[in-house]
Design a protein around this motif. Sequence first.
Motif, PDB file in Angstrom:
ATOM      1  N   ALA A   4       0.775  -1.239   0.059  1.00 54.27           N
ATOM      2  CA  ALA A   4      -0.056   0.058  -0.188  1.00 54.27           C
ATOM      3  C   ALA A   4       0.844   1.093  -0.016  1.00 54.27           C
ATOM      4  O   ALA A   4       0.546   2.288  -0.507  1.00 54.27           O
ATOM      5  CB  ALA A   4      -0.949   0.073   1.127  1.00 54.27           C
ATOM      6  N   TYR A   7       2.584   1.452  -3.629  1.00 52.51           N
ATOM      7  CA  TYR A   7       1.513   2.154  -4.473  1.00 52.51           C
ATOM      8  C   TYR A   7       1.272   3.491  -4.402  1.00 52.51           C
ATOM      9  O   TYR A   7       1.162   4.573  -5.325  1.00 52.51           O
ATOM     10  CB  TYR A   7       0.097   1.176  -4.404  1.00 52.51           C
ATOM     11  N   THR A   8       1.051   3.992  -3.178  1.00 48.54           N
ATOM     12  CA  THR A   8       0.510   5.351  -2.789  1.00 48.54           C
ATOM     13  C   THR A   8       1.955   6.189  -3.142  1.00 48.54           C
ATOM     14  O   THR A   8       1.708   7.064  -3.822  1.00 48.54           O
ATOM     15  CB  THR A   8       0.356   5.568  -1.284  1.00 48.54           C
ATOM     16  N   ARG A  11       2.042   6.530  -6.961  1.00 46.21           N
ATOM     17  CA  ARG A  11       1.030   7.505  -7.508  1.00 46.21           C
ATOM     18  C   ARG A  11       1.326   8.652  -7.338  1.00 46.21           C
ATOM     19  O   ARG A  11       1.190   9.813  -8.245  1.00 46.21           O
ATOM     20  CB  ARG A  11      -0.460   7.231  -6.648  1.00 46.21           C
ATOM     21  N   LEU A  12       1.938   9.067  -6.237  1.00 46.27           N
ATOM     22  CA  LEU A  12       2.102  10.594  -5.679  1.00 46.27           C
ATOM     23  C   LEU A  12       3.440  10.864  -6.740  1.00 46.27           C
ATOM     24  O   LEU A  12       3.507  12.030  -7.034  1.00 46.27           O
ATOM     25  CB  LEU A  12       2.537  10.681  -4.236  1.00 46.27           C
ATOM     26  N   ARG A  52      -0.425  -2.461  -7.523  1.00 44.45           N
ATOM     27  CA  ARG A  52      -2.081  -2.390  -6.956  1.00 44.45           C
ATOM     28  C   ARG A  52      -2.561  -3.606  -6.951  1.00 44.45           C
ATOM     29  O   ARG A  52      -3.267  -3.805  -5.475  1.00 44.45           O
ATOM     30  CB  ARG A  52      -2.855  -1.656  -8.174  1.00 44.45           C
TER      31      ARG A  52
END
Length: 107
Positions: A4, A7-8, A11-12, A52
């Motif tokens: 998690a 992935y975060t 994305r950022l 993801r």
Amino acid sequence: MSPAVKYTLGRLGLFVLIFVLLLPLPLNILVRAMIALLVSAILSYFLLSDWRNQMGEQLAGASTRRSEEKERLRAALAGDEDAAAAGDRATVQEPTDAEPATADEKK
């Protein structure tokens, strides 16, 4: 590192990268942010699919564990002693003849 978190951060990172690439364009900052958000979302769908999927598996496992614990607690509250004993964190030791557990047992 947790899937998690990976992935975060991915994305950022994509959002920041796209936003920085849009800085030379003569656009309002909010328009740049919206374009960066949209493009990074599309790119992350393809580029970060493995992370993801790993995050989804991690969340599914946590959900399964919570559901099992919830059912065990419901069974224990309904009177199922096996379910109650399965969830005990502290093990209860039976007293030996040499040392009684309480003062009542000495009498």
